[in-house]
Design a protein around this motif. Structure first.
Motif, PDB file in Angstrom:
ATOM      1  N   UNK A 169       0.834  -1.214   0.000  1.00 32.91           N
ATOM      2  CA  UNK A 169       0.000   0.000   0.000  1.00 32.91           C
ATOM      3  C   UNK A 169       0.864   1.258   0.000  1.00 32.91           C
ATOM      4  N   UNK A 170       1.960   1.228   0.768  1.00 33.99           N
ATOM      5  CA  UNK A 170       2.871   2.375   0.792  1.00 33.99           C
ATOM      6  C   UNK A 170       3.495   2.594  -0.581  1.00 33.99           C
ATOM      7  N   UNK A 171       3.883   1.503  -1.253  1.00 28.21           N
ATOM      8  CA  UNK A 171       4.473   1.619  -2.579  1.00 28.21           C
ATOM      9  C   UNK A 171       3.479   2.173  -3.581  1.00 28.21           C
ATOM     10  N   UNK A 172       2.202   1.787  -3.441  1.00 23.03           N
ATOM     11  CA  UNK A 172       1.164   2.305  -4.335  1.00 23.03           C
ATOM     12  C   UNK A 172       1.006   3.815  -4.165  1.00 23.03           C
ATOM     13  N   UNK A 173       1.192   4.306  -2.926  1.00 23.26           N
ATOM     14  CA  UNK A 173       1.139   5.745  -2.688  1.00 23.26           C
ATOM     15  C   UNK A 173       2.298   6.447  -3.405  1.00 23.26           C
ATOM     16  N   UNK A 174       3.505   5.849  -3.315  1.00 18.79           N
ATOM     17  CA  UNK A 174       4.645   6.435  -4.018  1.00 18.79           C
ATOM     18  C   UNK A 174       4.435   6.419  -5.522  1.00 18.79           C
ATOM     19  N   UNK A 175       3.840   5.353  -6.036  1.00 20.23           N
ATOM     20  CA  UNK A 175       3.613   5.245  -7.477  1.00 20.23           C
ATOM     21  C   UNK A 175       2.557   6.237  -7.950  1.00 20.23           C
ATOM     22  N   UNK A 176       1.696   6.699  -7.018  1.00 14.60           N
ATOM     23  CA  UNK A 176       0.600   7.597  -7.398  1.00 14.60           C
ATOM     24  C   UNK A 176       0.645   8.902  -6.602  1.00 14.60           C
ATOM     25  N   UNK A 177       1.855   9.355  -6.324  1.00 14.85           N
ATOM     26  CA  UNK A 177       1.997  10.535  -5.482  1.00 14.85           C
ATOM     27  C   UNK A 177       1.446  11.799  -6.123  1.00 14.85           C
ATOM     28  N   UNK A 178       1.206  11.799  -7.427  1.00 15.02           N
ATOM     29  CA  UNK A 178       0.633  12.973  -8.082  1.00 15.02           C
ATOM     30  C   UNK A 178      -0.866  13.093  -7.807  1.00 15.02           C
ATOM     31  N   UNK A 179      -1.495  12.020  -7.305  1.00 13.44           N
ATOM     32  CA  UNK A 179      -2.920  12.073  -6.983  1.00 13.44           C
ATOM     33  C   UNK A 179      -3.141  12.969  -5.766  1.00 13.44           C
ATOM     34  N   UNK A 180      -4.319  13.552  -5.690  1.00 12.77           N
ATOM     35  CA  UNK A 180      -4.620  14.483  -4.614  1.00 12.77           C
ATOM     36  C   UNK A 180      -4.472  13.819  -3.240  1.00 12.77           C
ATOM     37  N   UNK A 181      -3.740  14.476  -2.353  1.00 11.95           N
ATOM     38  CA  UNK A 181      -3.512  14.085  -0.965  1.00 11.95           C
ATOM     39  C   UNK A 181      -2.596  12.871  -0.774  1.00 11.95           C
ATOM     40  N   UNK A 182      -2.158  12.245  -1.860  1.00 10.87           N
ATOM     41  CA  UNK A 182      -1.281  11.088  -1.700  1.00 10.87           C
ATOM     42  C   UNK A 182       0.032  11.490  -1.030  1.00 10.87           C
ATOM     43  N   UNK A 239       9.393  20.981  -4.762  1.00 14.16           N
ATOM     44  CA  UNK A 239       8.290  21.519  -5.549  1.00 14.16           C
ATOM     45  C   UNK A 239       7.492  22.547  -4.757  1.00 14.16           C
ATOM     46  N   UNK A 240       7.304  22.253  -3.489  1.00 11.20           N
ATOM     47  CA  UNK A 240       6.555  23.177  -2.638  1.00 11.20           C
ATOM     48  C   UNK A 240       7.355  24.451  -2.397  1.00 11.20           C
ATOM     49  N   UNK A 241       8.639  24.294  -2.084  1.00 12.97           N
ATOM     50  CA  UNK A 241       9.477  25.452  -1.789  1.00 12.97           C
ATOM     51  C   UNK A 241       9.602  26.380  -2.979  1.00 12.97           C
ATOM     52  N   UNK A 242       9.547  25.822  -4.167  1.00 18.03           N
ATOM     53  CA  UNK A 242       9.650  26.643  -5.373  1.00 18.03           C
ATOM     54  C   UNK A 242       8.361  27.390  -5.679  1.00 18.03           C
ATOM     55  N   UNK A 243       7.253  26.924  -5.126  1.00 18.30           N
ATOM     56  CA  UNK A 243       5.963  27.529  -5.469  1.00 18.30           C
ATOM     57  C   UNK A 243       5.355  28.373  -4.352  1.00 18.30           C
ATOM     58  N   UNK A 244       5.893  28.240  -3.136  1.00 19.61           N
ATOM     59  CA  UNK A 244       5.307  28.984  -2.006  1.00 19.61           C
ATOM     60  C   UNK A 244       6.417  29.679  -1.212  1.00 19.61           C
ATOM     61  N   UNK A 245       6.143  30.867  -0.725  1.00 23.85           N
ATOM     62  CA  UNK A 245       7.139  31.627   0.018  1.00 23.85           C
ATOM     63  C   UNK A 245       7.012  31.420   1.530  1.00 23.85           C
ATOM     64  N   UNK A 246       5.826  31.091   1.981  1.00 21.33           N
ATOM     65  CA  UNK A 246       5.618  30.881   3.424  1.00 21.33           C
ATOM     66  C   UNK A 246       4.590  29.802   3.624  1.00 21.33           C
ATOM     67  N   UNK A 247       4.729  29.070   4.725  1.00 20.71           N
ATOM     68  CA  UNK A 247       3.810  27.964   4.972  1.00 20.71           C
ATOM     69  C   UNK A 247       4.116  26.827   4.030  1.00 20.71           C
ATOM     70  N   UNK A 248       3.374  25.743   4.205  1.00 20.65           N
ATOM     71  CA  UNK A 248       3.588  24.605   3.337  1.00 20.65           C
ATOM     72  C   UNK A 248       2.319  23.793   3.222  1.00 20.65           C
ATOM     73  N   UNK A 249       2.003  23.349   2.038  1.00 22.25           N
ATOM     74  CA  UNK A 249       0.885  22.431   1.836  1.00 22.25           C
ATOM     75  C   UNK A 249       1.371  21.352   0.895  1.00 22.25           C
ATOM     76  N   UNK A 250       1.701  20.212   1.437  1.00 20.98           N
ATOM     77  CA  UNK A 250       2.257  19.148   0.609  1.00 20.98           C
ATOM     78  C   UNK A 250       1.300  18.753  -0.497  1.00 20.98           C
TER      79      UNK A 250
END
Length: 256
Positions: A169-182, A239-250
């Motif tokens: 299940x963990x590997x499936x999350x890595x394989x589909x990390x582009x899906x929302x909230x993965x 990817x997050x650091x390049x798109x946001x200046x403060x805070x973080x939303x993975x």
């Protein structure tokens, strides 16, 4: 230097004890304990505080409400903020006995406060814990001779029904990390952070080169902690650091 007459005393008890020094007041015909300490120095400090603002108590007359207020002032202040708040809330379920003399309160009355609170195991446990604190304090002041709270019971912590993720299940999350909230789920799995801790994580506290981040909720002794993260997280954080200046939303990674 010798203490003044009727000032009180600090003496060591026999045996192996966590707090072997007993502090006794000396303003009555028979000295009564006002507390126990780990060192003689702490005992002298406690005695000095008592003499500055004596605890005006009559063991045979003090009520639950009076003892509780004295405990709040003398003992609860040493507890953590969250623990203290929990015990204060628990007293709301005991206040119906507030006018009774403490040395006349029986274990079945204490138990009734637990059984009749209408709450779950957490609140029941807090009420049981509060009675234990009050009993120990009452013992120190020679108000009672035995602790009725030793007989109390509360609802057990329910067994968890949660199941851990399998390796597949963990590997499936890595394989589909582009899906929302993965990516957020992966973050929780590998860090143990709560949702609030992830939301509060600042970009300034993420060091990609060192592979570490600083975060966590405020605790009694440690406000933040240093956490390492696995190298596979680097692209997510980058990817997050390049798109946001403060805070973080993975959960913004891999999405517009």
């Amino acid at each position: 230097m010798k203490n003044p007459n009727r000032y009180g005393s600090v003496t060591r008890l026999s045996g192996n004890r966590r707090k072997p020094w007993v502090v006794r007041e000396g303003k009555s015909g028979q000295q009564k304990p006002i507390g126990y300490t780990a060192t003689r120095e702490d005992g002298l400090i406690l005695l000095a505080k008592f003499n500055a603002t004596p605890w005006d108590i009559e063991a045979d007359k003090i009520t639950l409400d009076e003892l509780y207020k004295l405990w709040l002032d003398k003992r609860a202040c040493k507890l953590g903020e969250a623990n203290r708040a929990s015990l204060k809330s628990a007293y709301n379920h005991c206040a119906k006995l507030g006018g009774l003399k403490y040395n006349q309160i029986k274990s079945y009355q204490m138990q009734d406060c637990i059984d009749g609170c209408g709450k779950g195991y957490s609140t029941q446990g807090a009420i049981k814990n509060l009675w234990g604190h009050l009993d120990r304090f009452a013992m120190e002041l020679d108000i009672i001779q035995k602790q009725c709270s030793d007989l109390l019971t509360s609802a057990p912590i329910p067994e968890t029904t949660k199941q851990i993720f399998t390796d597949d299940e963990v590997q499936r999350l890595w394989d589909n990390q582009a899906l929302e909230w993965a990516d957020s789920v992966l973050f929780f799995l590998y860090t143990g952070f709560r949702i609030s801790e992830m939301i509060g994580l600042k970009t300034a506290n993420i060091d990609l080169n060192a592979g570490t981040m600083i975060g966590g909720v405020k605790r009694r002794r440690v406000k933040t902690a240093l956490f390492p993260f696995i190298q596979r997280f680097k692209p997510l954080f980058n990817a997050v650091l390049n798109s946001r200046k403060a805070g973080i939303s993975l959960s913004t990674t891999g999405r517009s």
